[in-house]
Write a protein that holds these residues in place. Structure first.
Motif, PDB file in Angstrom:
ATOM      1  N   LEU A   1       8.296  -7.572  -1.343  1.00  0.00           N
ATOM      2  CA  LEU A   1       9.194  -6.556  -1.900  1.00  0.00           C
ATOM      3  C   LEU A   1       8.306  -5.505  -2.554  1.00  0.00           C
ATOM      4  CD1 LEU A   1      12.129  -5.699  -2.636  1.00  0.00           C
ATOM      5  CD2 LEU A   1      11.855  -7.023  -4.737  1.00  0.00           C
ATOM      6  N   ALA A   2       8.202  -4.328  -1.919  1.00  0.00           N
ATOM      7  CA  ALA A   2       7.284  -3.286  -2.371  1.00  0.00           C
ATOM      8  C   ALA A   2       8.045  -2.137  -3.020  1.00  0.00           C
ATOM      9  CB  ALA A   2       6.458  -2.776  -1.199  1.00  0.00           C
ATOM     10  N   LEU A   3       7.576  -1.704  -4.185  1.00  0.00           N
ATOM     11  CA  LEU A   3       8.223  -0.616  -4.922  1.00  0.00           C
ATOM     12  C   LEU A   3       7.305   0.599  -4.987  1.00  0.00           C
ATOM     13  CD1 LEU A   3       9.680  -3.269  -5.966  1.00  0.00           C
ATOM     14  CD2 LEU A   3      10.135  -1.980  -8.051  1.00  0.00           C
ATOM     15  N   SER A   4       7.843   1.746  -4.639  1.00  0.00           N
ATOM     16  CA  SER A   4       7.125   3.019  -4.753  1.00  0.00           C
ATOM     17  C   SER A   4       8.144   4.133  -4.693  1.00  0.00           C
ATOM     18  CB  SER A   4       6.101   3.179  -3.621  1.00  0.00           C
ATOM     19  OG  SER A   4       5.594   4.491  -3.597  1.00  0.00           O
ATOM     20  N   ASN A   5       8.238   4.925  -5.744  1.00  0.00           N
ATOM     21  CA  ASN A   5       9.227   6.001  -5.752  1.00  0.00           C
ATOM     22  C   ASN A   5       8.947   7.010  -4.643  1.00  0.00           C
ATOM     23  OD1 ASN A   5      11.502   7.415  -6.821  1.00  0.00           O
ATOM     24  ND2 ASN A   5      10.094   8.860  -7.761  1.00  0.00           N
ATOM     25  N   SER A   6       7.675   7.345  -4.478  1.00  0.00           N
ATOM     26  CA  SER A   6       7.309   8.319  -3.430  1.00  0.00           C
ATOM     27  C   SER A   6       7.285   7.691  -2.045  1.00  0.00           C
ATOM     28  CB  SER A   6       5.940   8.921  -3.733  1.00  0.00           C
ATOM     29  OG  SER A   6       4.917   7.940  -3.574  1.00  0.00           O
ATOM     30  N   GLY A   7       7.030   6.395  -1.994  1.00  0.00           N
ATOM     31  CA  GLY A   7       6.872   5.743  -0.694  1.00  0.00           C
ATOM     32  C   GLY A   7       5.547   6.059  -0.031  1.00  0.00           C
ATOM     33  N   GLU A   8       4.642   6.685  -0.786  1.00  0.00           N
ATOM     34  CA  GLU A   8       3.343   7.092  -0.231  1.00  0.00           C
ATOM     35  C   GLU A   8       2.180   6.570  -1.065  1.00  0.00           C
ATOM     36  OE1 GLU A   8       3.243   8.427   2.625  1.00  0.00           O
ATOM     37  OE2 GLU A   8       5.295   9.143   2.865  1.00  0.00           O
ATOM     38  N   THR A   9       2.401   5.555  -1.842  1.00  0.00           N
ATOM     39  CA  THR A   9       1.339   5.006  -2.698  1.00  0.00           C
ATOM     40  C   THR A   9       0.208   4.443  -1.842  1.00  0.00           C
ATOM     41  OG1 THR A   9       2.990   4.434  -4.371  1.00  0.00           O
ATOM     42  CG2 THR A   9       0.847   3.347  -4.534  1.00  0.00           C
ATOM     43  N   ASP A  10      -0.975   4.995  -2.015  1.00  0.00           N
ATOM     44  CA  ASP A  10      -2.109   4.634  -1.153  1.00  0.00           C
ATOM     45  C   ASP A  10      -2.389   3.139  -1.149  1.00  0.00           C
ATOM     46  OD1 ASP A  10      -2.520   7.238  -0.364  1.00  0.00           O
ATOM     47  OD2 ASP A  10      -4.035   7.655  -1.903  1.00  0.00           O
ATOM     48  N   GLU A  11      -2.381   2.518  -2.325  1.00  0.00           N
ATOM     49  CA  GLU A  11      -2.725   1.104  -2.422  1.00  0.00           C
ATOM     50  C   GLU A  11      -1.747   0.229  -1.637  1.00  0.00           C
ATOM     51  OE1 GLU A  11      -4.426   3.129  -6.030  1.00  0.00           O
ATOM     52  OE2 GLU A  11      -2.539   3.210  -4.900  1.00  0.00           O
ATOM     53  N   LEU A  12      -0.487   0.645  -1.593  1.00  0.00           N
ATOM     54  CA  LEU A  12       0.494  -0.099  -0.800  1.00  0.00           C
ATOM     55  C   LEU A  12       0.310   0.146   0.688  1.00  0.00           C
ATOM     56  CD1 LEU A  12       3.793   0.318  -2.866  1.00  0.00           C
ATOM     57  CD2 LEU A  12       2.492  -1.778  -2.525  1.00  0.00           C
ATOM     58  N   LEU A  13       0.106   1.400   1.062  1.00  0.00           N
ATOM     59  CA  LEU A  13      -0.049   1.721   2.487  1.00  0.00           C
ATOM     60  C   LEU A  13      -1.282   1.051   3.076  1.00  0.00           C
ATOM     61  CD1 LEU A  13       0.918   5.525   2.542  1.00  0.00           C
ATOM     62  CD2 LEU A  13       2.383   3.497   2.774  1.00  0.00           C
ATOM     63  N   THR A  14      -2.313   0.868   2.240  1.00  0.00           N
ATOM     64  CA  THR A  14      -3.551   0.244   2.723  1.00  0.00           C
ATOM     65  C   THR A  14      -3.326  -1.191   3.189  1.00  0.00           C
ATOM     66  OG1 THR A  14      -4.921   1.615   1.278  1.00  0.00           O
ATOM     67  CG2 THR A  14      -5.888  -0.454   2.040  1.00  0.00           C
ATOM     68  N   ILE A  15      -2.435  -1.902   2.524  1.00  0.00           N
ATOM     69  CA  ILE A  15      -2.251  -3.321   2.863  1.00  0.00           C
ATOM     70  C   ILE A  15      -1.141  -3.541   3.891  1.00  0.00           C
ATOM     71  CG2 ILE A  15      -3.143  -4.059   0.623  1.00  0.00           C
ATOM     72  CD1 ILE A  15      -0.264  -4.655  -0.227  1.00  0.00           C
ATOM     73  N   LEU A  16      -0.418  -2.484   4.286  1.00  0.00           N
ATOM     74  CA  LEU A  16       0.665  -2.657   5.253  1.00  0.00           C
ATOM     75  C   LEU A  16       0.194  -3.266   6.578  1.00  0.00           C
ATOM     76  CD1 LEU A  16       2.958   0.498   4.867  1.00  0.00           C
ATOM     77  CD2 LEU A  16       3.261  -1.802   3.932  1.00  0.00           C
ATOM     78  N   PRO A  17      -0.921  -2.780   7.171  1.00  0.00           N
ATOM     79  CA  PRO A  17      -1.360  -3.379   8.447  1.00  0.00           C
ATOM     80  C   PRO A  17      -1.668  -4.873   8.330  1.00  0.00           C
ATOM     81  CG  PRO A  17      -2.461  -1.285   8.075  1.00  0.00           C
ATOM     82  CD  PRO A  17      -1.777  -1.639   6.786  1.00  0.00           C
ATOM     83  N   VAL A  18      -2.238  -5.269   7.186  1.00  0.00           N
ATOM     84  CA  VAL A  18      -2.573  -6.685   6.994  1.00  0.00           C
ATOM     85  C   VAL A  18      -1.302  -7.516   6.904  1.00  0.00           C
ATOM     86  CG1 VAL A  18      -3.790  -8.356   5.565  1.00  0.00           C
ATOM     87  CG2 VAL A  18      -4.672  -6.021   5.796  1.00  0.00           C
ATOM     88  N   LEU A  19      -0.318  -7.006   6.164  1.00  0.00           N
ATOM     89  CA  LEU A  19       0.950  -7.727   6.047  1.00  0.00           C
ATOM     90  C   LEU A  19       1.640  -7.849   7.396  1.00  0.00           C
ATOM     91  CD1 LEU A  19       2.342  -6.123   2.754  1.00  0.00           C
ATOM     92  CD2 LEU A  19       1.216  -8.351   3.017  1.00  0.00           C
ATOM     93  N   ALA A  20       1.574  -6.765   8.187  1.00  0.00           N
ATOM     94  CA  ALA A  20       2.191  -6.783   9.513  1.00  0.00           C
ATOM     95  C   ALA A  20       1.500  -7.806  10.403  1.00  0.00           C
ATOM     96  CB  ALA A  20       2.119  -5.396  10.132  1.00  0.00           C
ATOM     97  N   ARG A  21       0.176  -7.875  10.315  1.00  0.00           N
ATOM     98  CA  ARG A  21      -0.580  -8.821  11.135  1.00  0.00           C
ATOM     99  C   ARG A  21      -0.281 -10.261  10.732  1.00  0.00           C
ATOM    100  NH1 ARG A  21      -4.953  -6.256  10.850  1.00  0.00           N
ATOM    101  NH2 ARG A  21      -5.976  -7.358   9.128  1.00  0.00           N
ATOM    102  N   LYS A  22      -0.025 -10.496   9.434  1.00  0.00           N
ATOM    103  CA  LYS A  22       0.299 -11.843   8.968  1.00  0.00           C
ATOM    104  C   LYS A  22       1.743 -12.220   9.280  1.00  0.00           C
ATOM    105  CE  LYS A  22      -1.000 -12.717   4.691  1.00  0.00           C
ATOM    106  NZ  LYS A  22      -1.842 -13.931   4.749  1.00  0.00           N
ATOM    107  N   GLY A  23       2.534 -11.218   9.652  1.00  0.00           N
ATOM    108  CA  GLY A  23       3.937 -11.492   9.992  1.00  0.00           C
ATOM    109  C   GLY A  23       4.871 -11.493   8.809  1.00  0.00           C
ATOM    110  N   ASN A  24       4.429 -10.941   7.664  1.00  0.00           N
ATOM    111  CA  ASN A  24       5.295 -10.889   6.476  1.00  0.00           C
ATOM    112  C   ASN A  24       6.402  -9.872   6.666  1.00  0.00           C
ATOM    113  OD1 ASN A  24       2.223 -11.232   4.985  1.00  0.00           O
ATOM    114  ND2 ASN A  24       3.826 -12.715   4.489  1.00  0.00           N
ATOM    115  N   ARG A  25       7.618 -10.254   6.325  1.00  0.00           N
ATOM    116  CA  ARG A  25       8.728  -9.315   6.337  1.00  0.00           C
ATOM    117  C   ARG A  25       8.638  -8.441   5.097  1.00  0.00           C
ATOM    118  NH1 ARG A  25      12.540 -11.106  10.000  1.00  0.00           N
ATOM    119  NH2 ARG A  25      13.246  -8.926   9.955  1.00  0.00           N
ATOM    120  N   LEU A  26       8.959  -7.172   5.246  1.00  0.00           N
ATOM    121  CA  LEU A  26       8.757  -6.199   4.170  1.00  0.00           C
ATOM    122  C   LEU A  26      10.070  -5.534   3.778  1.00  0.00           C
ATOM    123  CD1 LEU A  26       6.866  -4.486   2.345  1.00  0.00           C
ATOM    124  CD2 LEU A  26       6.589  -2.922   4.308  1.00  0.00           C
TER     125      LEU A  26
END
Length: 336
Positions: free
Chosen positions: A107-132
């Motif tokens: 469960l990811a929170l970002s008002n802008s939806g463009e927070t660099d630290e969150l976007l950086t880990i998105l590919p890893v989460l996708a590869r692990k199969g985590n639902r977002l």
């Protein structure tokens, strides 16, 4: 030049202006929360179902003020039946991603939806199969577009007059987190007893988990005399056990009545009573209030308050006296 107002300038601020400012903030944030109600739709349901089906934990994450809100949401979820904890997105890129297992929902929170630290880990989460699940104020943002479910927590304006400090936006995100937690709580059939088990040190935990057998005096500490005992023998037992009363029992330890400090005061008013030869059974209360060992301690507190008494005898299913307690035991256990 200092950016802070001088004490003199602060003193000159109109009190009415402070009140108007506070009310304006509360009105704006209340309107923002009410607006969220119109967005509770299929996306919200899907987010709940993802978390209900989760075989791992709900990982809450966010940066800055969104991170503080994510931390609180994680705590609320965890205490209401949904295993959850917070992971800092910046630390996640430096090893803390190892805390997230494949079965977790993020469960990811970002008002802008463009927070660099969150976007950086998105590919890893996708590869692990985590639902977002994403909570953002911008439905077309990068984070929203990459999420399995997006919950729109956008607001018309921040309560900060500069439009800079996250205020209304964080309030909206927090309210949406509470909505998720409570919806999940009800879906799971989570009860007050379940809540107490995760809060054993709190007042609610003590009220809902503490039973009579946990705090009562038992065995040799129970004040009791046989039906042929004299008043003087009963008084000795009351003094020795220090609970302000004694049970009067038959040969099988079944309760016949109780004699208390209050009964003693009334007895002493009667100058005709012979303490050495009068049997306690003739002056005892024959229908005392009692309680069972498996009942909640808070029920004892309610009985004592309702009937204006300071102690209770504890009986088993056969009406045998197995324990005793008084108001001081409840106070020590912090039940009252």
């Amino acid at each position: 030049m200092s950016a802070h107002p001088s004490p003199a300038a602060a003193h000159e601020i109109d009190d009415a202006a402070l009140v108007r400012s506070a009310r304006a903030v509360l009105d704006l944030e209340a309107q923002a929360i009410l607006a969220l109600g119109e967005r509770i739709d299929g996306g919200f349901v899907e987010a709940c179902r993802l978390m209900l089906a989760c075989r791992g934990r709900v990982i809450c994450t966010g940066m800055g003020k969104s991170g503080h809100i994510a931390t609180k949401i994680a705590a609320t979820l965890a205490s209401t039946g949904t295993p959850a904890f917070f992971v800092h997105p910046g630390e996640a890129s430096h090893g803390d991603l190892g805390m997230i297992i494949d079965e977790d929902v993020v469960l990811a929170l970002s008002n802008s939806g463009e927070t660099d630290e969150l976007l950086t880990i998105l590919p890893v989460l996708a590869r692990k199969g985590n639902r977002l699940i994403a909570l953002t104020g911008r439905p077309r943002s990068t984070l929203a577009r990459h999420a399995d479910v997006h919950l729109d927590v956008s607001v018309s304006a921040e309560a900060c007059p500069l439009g800079l400090a996250p205020t209304t936006s964080t309030t909206a995100a927090l309210a949406m987190g509470d909505a998720l937690a409570v919806a999940l709580l009800e879906a799971r059939g989570f009860t007050s007893d379940d809540f107490a088990r995760s809060h054993p040190a709190g007042a609610l935990g003590r009220r809902l988990l503490l039973h009579i057998h946990d705090i009562m005096h038992g065995d040799d500490a129970v004040p009791k005399v046989r039906e042929d005992a004299t008043l003087s023998e009963a008084l000795v037992e009351i003094s020795r056990k220090r609970l302000g009363m004694t049970a009067v029992v038959d040969a099988e330890d079944r309760l016949l009545g109780v004699y208390t400090d209050g009964d003693l005061r009334r007895t002493l008013d009667d100058t005709q009573v012979d303490l050495r030869h009068t049997r306690v059974v003739t002056l005892m209360s024959r229908s005392p209030k009692t309680i069972g060992p498996d009942q909640l301690a808070i029920e004892a507190a309610h009985l004592m308050e309702t009937h204006k008494i300071n102690g209770l005898l504890v009986l088993d299913a056969e009406r045998r006296v197995v324990g005793a307690l008084n108001i001081h035991d409840l106070l020590r256990a912090r039940v009252v």
